[in-house]
Design an enzyme around this catalytic site. Structure first.
Site, PDB file in Angstrom:
ATOM      1  N   LYS A  83      38.121  31.258  42.356  1.00  0.00           N
ATOM      2  CA  LYS A  83      39.635  31.226  43.187  1.00  0.00           C
ATOM      3  C   LYS A  83      39.591  32.004  44.484  1.00  0.00           C
ATOM      4  O   LYS A  83      40.075  31.416  45.282  1.00  0.00           O
ATOM      5  CB  LYS A  83      40.451  31.535  42.166  1.00  0.00           C
ATOM      6  CG  LYS A  83      41.957  31.405  42.807  1.00  0.00           C
ATOM      7  CD  LYS A  83      42.225  29.922  43.290  1.00  0.00           C
ATOM      8  CE  LYS A  83      43.743  29.783  44.024  1.00  0.00           C
ATOM      9  NZ  LYS A  83      44.632  30.503  44.223  1.00  0.00           N
TER      10      LYS A  83
ATOM     11  N   HIS B  13      37.378  30.468  47.031  1.00  0.00           N
ATOM     12  CA  HIS B  13      38.173  29.319  47.253  1.00  0.00           C
ATOM     13  C   HIS B  13      39.288  29.923  48.644  1.00  0.00           C
ATOM     14  O   HIS B  13      39.398  28.952  49.635  1.00  0.00           O
ATOM     15  CB  HIS B  13      38.960  28.375  46.279  1.00  0.00           C
ATOM     16  CG  HIS B  13      39.892  27.517  46.509  1.00  0.00           C
ATOM     17  ND1 HIS B  13      41.145  27.907  46.926  1.00  0.00           N
ATOM     18  CD2 HIS B  13      39.914  26.118  46.694  1.00  0.00           C
ATOM     19  CE1 HIS B  13      41.849  26.884  47.346  1.00  0.00           C
ATOM     20  NE2 HIS B  13      41.006  25.768  46.965  1.00  0.00           N
ATOM     21  N   ASN B  14      40.092  30.458  48.166  1.00  0.00           N
ATOM     22  CA  ASN B  14      41.061  30.877  49.221  1.00  0.00           C
ATOM     23  C   ASN B  14      40.422  31.396  50.614  1.00  0.00           C
ATOM     24  O   ASN B  14      40.874  31.179  51.676  1.00  0.00           O
ATOM     25  CB  ASN B  14      41.947  32.043  48.583  1.00  0.00           C
ATOM     26  CG  ASN B  14      42.981  31.228  47.651  1.00  0.00           C
ATOM     27  OD1 ASN B  14      42.763  30.303  47.009  1.00  0.00           O
ATOM     28  ND2 ASN B  14      44.082  32.116  47.433  1.00  0.00           N
TER      29      ASN B  14
HETATM   30  P1  NBP Z   1      56.073  34.857  41.950  1.00  0.00           P
HETATM   31  O1  NBP Z   1      54.672  35.349  42.204  1.00  0.00           O
HETATM   32  O2  NBP Z   1      57.055  34.768  42.641  1.00  0.00           O
HETATM   33  O3  NBP Z   1      56.584  35.878  40.584  1.00  0.00           O
HETATM   34  C1  NBP Z   1      57.759  35.554  39.968  1.00  0.00           C
HETATM   35  C2  NBP Z   1      57.830  35.460  38.838  1.00  0.00           C
HETATM   36  O4  NBP Z   1      57.306  36.824  38.092  1.00  0.00           O
HETATM   37  C3  NBP Z   1      59.055  35.586  37.972  1.00  0.00           C
HETATM   38  O5  NBP Z   1      58.850  34.664  36.688  1.00  0.00           O
HETATM   39  C4  NBP Z   1      59.422  36.818  37.537  1.00  0.00           C
HETATM   40  O6  NBP Z   1      60.451  37.183  36.454  1.00  0.00           O
HETATM   41  C5  NBP Z   1      58.010  37.463  37.046  1.00  0.00           C
HETATM   42  N1  NBP Z   1      58.027  38.809  36.870  1.00  0.00           N
HETATM   43  C6  NBP Z   1      57.854  39.755  38.067  1.00  0.00           C
HETATM   44 BR1  NBP Z   1      58.124  39.580  39.746  1.00  0.00          BR
HETATM   45  N2  NBP Z   1      57.718  41.080  37.524  1.00  0.00           N
HETATM   46  C7  NBP Z   1      57.702  40.963  36.144  1.00  0.00           C
HETATM   47  C8  NBP Z   1      57.653  41.887  35.129  1.00  0.00           C
HETATM   48  N3  NBP Z   1      57.421  43.161  35.416  1.00  0.00           N
HETATM   49  N4  NBP Z   1      57.701  41.626  33.861  1.00  0.00           N
HETATM   50  C9  NBP Z   1      57.692  40.039  33.626  1.00  0.00           C
HETATM   51  N5  NBP Z   1      58.015  39.111  34.627  1.00  0.00           N
HETATM   52  C10 NBP Z   1      57.869  39.629  35.902  1.00  0.00           C
HETATM   53  O7  NBP Z   1      55.764  33.412  40.924  1.00  0.00           O
HETATM   54  P2  NBP Z   1      55.030  32.164  41.469  1.00  0.00           P
HETATM   55  O8  NBP Z   1      55.182  31.976  43.282  1.00  0.00           O
HETATM   56  O9  NBP Z   1      55.504  31.191  40.935  1.00  0.00           O
HETATM   57  O10 NBP Z   1      53.506  32.567  41.371  1.00  0.00           O
HETATM   58  C11 NBP Z   1      53.161  33.079  40.016  1.00  0.00           C
HETATM   59  C12 NBP Z   1      51.648  33.376  40.317  1.00  0.00           C
HETATM   60  O11 NBP Z   1      50.811  32.388  40.498  1.00  0.00           O
HETATM   61  C13 NBP Z   1      51.357  34.551  41.155  1.00  0.00           C
HETATM   62  O12 NBP Z   1      50.345  35.522  40.606  1.00  0.00           O
HETATM   63  C14 NBP Z   1      50.941  33.799  42.221  1.00  0.00           C
HETATM   64  O13 NBP Z   1      49.890  34.665  43.024  1.00  0.00           O
HETATM   65  C15 NBP Z   1      49.928  32.505  41.646  1.00  0.00           C
HETATM   66  N6  NBP Z   1      49.907  31.367  42.398  1.00  0.00           N
HETATM   67  C16 NBP Z   1      50.724  30.997  43.333  1.00  0.00           C
HETATM   68  C17 NBP Z   1      50.728  30.052  44.139  1.00  0.00           C
HETATM   69  C18 NBP Z   1      51.966  29.381  45.018  1.00  0.00           C
HETATM   70  O14 NBP Z   1      51.607  28.483  45.804  1.00  0.00           O
HETATM   71  N7  NBP Z   1      53.269  30.017  45.085  1.00  0.00           N
HETATM   72  C19 NBP Z   1      49.697  29.311  44.206  1.00  0.00           C
HETATM   73  C20 NBP Z   1      48.569  29.694  43.496  1.00  0.00           C
HETATM   74  C21 NBP Z   1      48.741  30.745  42.532  1.00  0.00           C
HETATM   75  P3  NBP Z   1      61.943  37.205  36.685  1.00  0.00           P
HETATM   76  O15 NBP Z   1      62.448  35.818  37.000  1.00  0.00           O
HETATM   77  O16 NBP Z   1      62.420  38.033  35.739  1.00  0.00           O
HETATM   78  O17 NBP Z   1      62.040  38.178  38.162  1.00  0.00           O
END
Ligand code: NBP
Length: 472
Positions: free
Chosen positions: A182, A185-186
Site C-alpha cells: 500500500k 502504491h501511494n
Molecule cells: P482519521 O485518521 O481521521 O481518524 C479518526 C478516528 O480515529 C476516529 O474514529 C477517532 O475516534 C479515532 N481515534 C483517534 Br484520532 N485516536 C484514538 C484513540 N487513541 N483510541 C481510539 N480511537 C481513536 O480517520 P479516517 O480519515 O477515517 O482514516 C482512518 C484510517 O484510514 C487512517 O489510518 C488513515 O490513514 C487511513 N486511510 C484514510 C484514507 C482517506 O482517504 N481518508 C484512505 C486510505 C486510508 P474519535 O471519534 O473518538 O475521535
C-alpha cells in the site's frame, strides 16, 4: 445473533467500510471511542443493513462471532497501538485484528509478532480508494498469516472493487507485506501526480495554453494508453473555475503541495533497500521544494533563459514523455516490491499486485493490465522496461521524451520527473557507467578496494607510493 465482522473507528473511512459490509449482507458490529459518533452512525445508516452498535470495547468484542474479526480504522500510529491493546485484552486465541489504516509496515511487523505470541492473528491491510472507495469497493491489500486470510479473505474480496469480475483484493504476503505494498502504491501515486503536474506546467509555459484548454488535452489523453483515474480527474480539476473570482481554480490555490507521509516512507524504505526509486523521490522532493516560499521568493531574482523554444507538436511529445516516464516510475516501484519481498521473505506476486490495482484505488488505470501481462509472461522479469510491450512503447516515445526534456531545459521549466526518468532509462541502457571512476576515487582516498573486469577478487592500488596493485 452476533456479527460477522466489526469495525472500530467510525470516521469517514470506517463508517463507509462498515456500510459496504452491510450492503453485502453481513451483520456488522460498530464501535467508536467517542460514543456520540456511533450513535450518529446508527441515526444515519441503520436502515442500510444489520448493525450491532456497542458503547464499549468489551461489548464490541463480545458482539462478534468467533473467530472474531475486528477491523481498526483509526488514525495511524499511537492510536492504532492503543486500540489493538484494548481489543486484544478481550479477545481469545484464534481471533483476528485487522488494521485497515495507513500504518508503517515496520509497525505492522512489530504488532503482528507481538499478537502472534498471544495467539491472536493480526492482519495489516492496505485499503485504497479514499472514502468513495471504502463505500463502493476499494482496492484491498491484506498482509498477515495465510491462515487468517482463509476466513477473512472471502469477506474482503466481497466488498472490494471488481474488474472484469476479478476482486481487487488478494493475500499479499506475511506480516507487513500488505502495508508495504500500500505504501508503494501511494509512492507511485506521488510520481504519477508529479508527472501530470509537469505536463500541465510545460504546456502552459511553453505554449501558453490556458488551464481549460489543457483540461481538454487531458480529456483526450484519457481516451488512449494513458487512460486512468488520475488523468480523468486532472481534466476535472483543470477545467474547474473558481466561483468567487471567475479565475481558473488552479490559479487561486496556494502552490505548496502537502504530504501525509507515505511517499516519504516509500523513499526512506527504498534508500534502505538500495532501490533507485528516482521518480517517487523527485515527486516527494518537488513537494518539499514547493513548501519553501521564503527560498522561492529570494530565488526569483536569479537569472533564467531569455530564449523561447520552437517546438512542433509539443502536446503529442509531452503525452509520450508522460507515458515513458510513467513506465519508469512504475518499474521502479515494482523493483522496490521485489527487493522488499526478498529482504523480508514475503514472496509477493507482482502480477497479482497489478491486478488488484486495476480498480478501486487512486492509481487505477488501463496501464496496469499491461503490467499484469508482463509478469504473466515472465515472472522473473529483471525490469518492467524490458518487457517487449513496454520496450516498444519506450522506443516509440524516446525521441519525443528527449525533445520535451530539452525544451524544458531551454526555456527554464523544471521537469524533475521527466528528466530523472530519462536519465534512469539512459543509465540502465549504458554498456559502461562512470561508476568505475567512482570506485577508483574511493580506493584512492579510503582504500575501499575495487573489482576488475578481467579477474576475480578485490584489489587495491597503492596510490601514495608506486601505484602498484595488490589483491585486497
Ligand atoms: P482519521 O485518521 O481521521 O481518524 C479518526 C478516528 O480515529 C476516529 O474514529 C477517532 O475516534 C479515532 N481515534 C483517534 Br484520532 N485516536 C484514538 C484513540 N487513541 N483510541 C481510539 N480511537 C481513536 O480517520 P479516517 O480519515 O477515517 O482514516 C482512518 C484510517 O484510514 C487512517 O489510518 C488513515 O490513514 C487511513 N486511510 C484514510 C484514507 C482517506 O482517504 N481518508 C484512505 C486510505 C486510508 P474519535 O471519534 O473518538 O475521535
Amino acid at each position: 445473533d452476533k456479527a460477522d465482522i466489526g469495525v472500530t473507528g467510525l470516521a469517514v473511512m470506517g463508517r463507509n467500510l462498515a456500510r459496504n459490509f452491510a450492503h453485502h449482507g453481513y451483520v456488522v458490529a460498530v464501535h467508536n471511542r467517542t460514543e456520540e459518533r456511533t450513535n450518529q452512525f446508527m441515526d444515519d445508516y441503520r436502515d442500510e443493513g444489520s448493525f450491532l452498535p456497542s458503547g464499549s470495547v468489551q461489548d464490541f468484542v463480545a458482539s462478534l462471532n468467533r473467530p472474531r474479526k475486528a477491523i481498526i480504522m483509526v488514525k495511524a500510529g499511537g492510536p492504532t497501538d492503543a486500540v489493538i491493546e484494548e481489543l486484544a485484552a478481550h479477545m481469545e486465541p484464534g481471533d483476528m485484528i485487522i488494521d485497515g489504516g495507513n500504518a508503517n509496515f515496520a509497525d505492522t511487523r512489530r504488532r503482528e509478532a507481538a499478537l502472534k505470541e498471544r495467539g491472536l492473528l493480526f492482519v495489516g491491510s492496505g485499503i485504497s480508494g479514499g472514502e468513495e472507495g471504502a463505500l463502493n469497493g476499494p482496492s484491498i491489500m491484506p498482509g498477515g498469516d495465510a491462515e487468517a486470510y482463509k476466513t477473512l479473505g472471502p469477506l474482503l474480496e466481497d466488498i472490494s472493487a471488481k474488474v472484469d469480475g476479478t476482486p481487487c483484493c488478494v493475500h499479499v504476503g506475511p506480516d507487513g507485506a500488505g502495508h508495504f505494498v500500500k505504501m508503494v502504491h501511494n509512492g507511485i501515486e506521488y510520481a504519477d501526480m508529479q508527472l501530470i503536474a509537469e505536463s500541465y506546467d510545460l504546456l502552459r509555459q511553453a505554449q501558453g495554453l490556458a488551464p481549460a484548454e489543457i483540461a481538454d488535452v487531458f480529456r483526450e489523453w484519457n481516451q488512449g494508453e494513458l487512460e486512468s483515474y488520475l488523468i480523468e480527474i486532472t481534466a476535472e480539476v483543470l477545467g474547474h473555475v473558481d466561483a468567487e473570482t471567475g479565475k481558473p481554480f488552479v490559479d487561486v490555490v496556494v502552490d505548496q503541495a502537502e504530504q501525509k507521509g507515505t511517499g516519504r516512507w516509500t523513499v526512506q524504505s527504498a534508500l534502505d533497500l538500495g532501490v533507485p526509486v528516482t521518480g517517487i523521490a523527485e515527486a516527494v522532493f518537488s513537494r518539499a521544494l514547493s513548501g519553501h516560499p521564503e527560498q522561492r521568493a529570494a530565488a526569483r531574482a536569479l537569472a533564467g533563459p531569455n530564449g523561447t523554444a520552437a517546438h512542433a507538436n509539443l502536446v503529442e511529445d509531452v503525452r509520450r514523455a508522460l507515458y515513458a516516464s510513467k513506465i519508469v516510475a512504475y518499474a521502479q516501484g515494482f523493483d522496490q516490491m521485489v527487493a522488499a519481498s526478498e529482504e523480508y521473505g514475503w514472496d509477493i506476486d507482482l502480477g497479482a499486485m497489478a491486478t488488484i490495482w486495476r480498480g478501486g484505488c487512486i492509481i487505477r488505470a488501463r496501464f496496469l493490465d499491461r503490467i499484469r501481462e508482463a509478469y504473466d509472461a515472465d515472472r522473473r522479469l529483471p525490469t518492467l522496461l524490458v518487457d517487449p510491450t513496454f520496450a516498444e512503447a519506450l522506443t516509440a516515445a524516446q525521441d519525443s521524451w528527449r525533445r520535451v526534456v530539452a525544451t524544458a531545459a531551454t526555456i527554464g521549466v523544471p521537469t524533475p520527473g521527466f528528466s530523472s526518468a530519462l536519465a534512469y532509462y539512459d543509465a540502465l541502457r549504458r554498456d559502461r557507467l562512470p561508476a568505475s571512476l567512482v570506485q577508483g576515487l574511493r580506493d584512492f582516498f579510503g582504500a575501499h578496494t575495487y573489482r576488475r573486469v578481467d579477474r576475480d577478487g578485490s584489489f587495491h592500488t597503492d596510490w601514495s607510493a608506486d601505484r602498484s596493485e595488490s589483491p585486497a
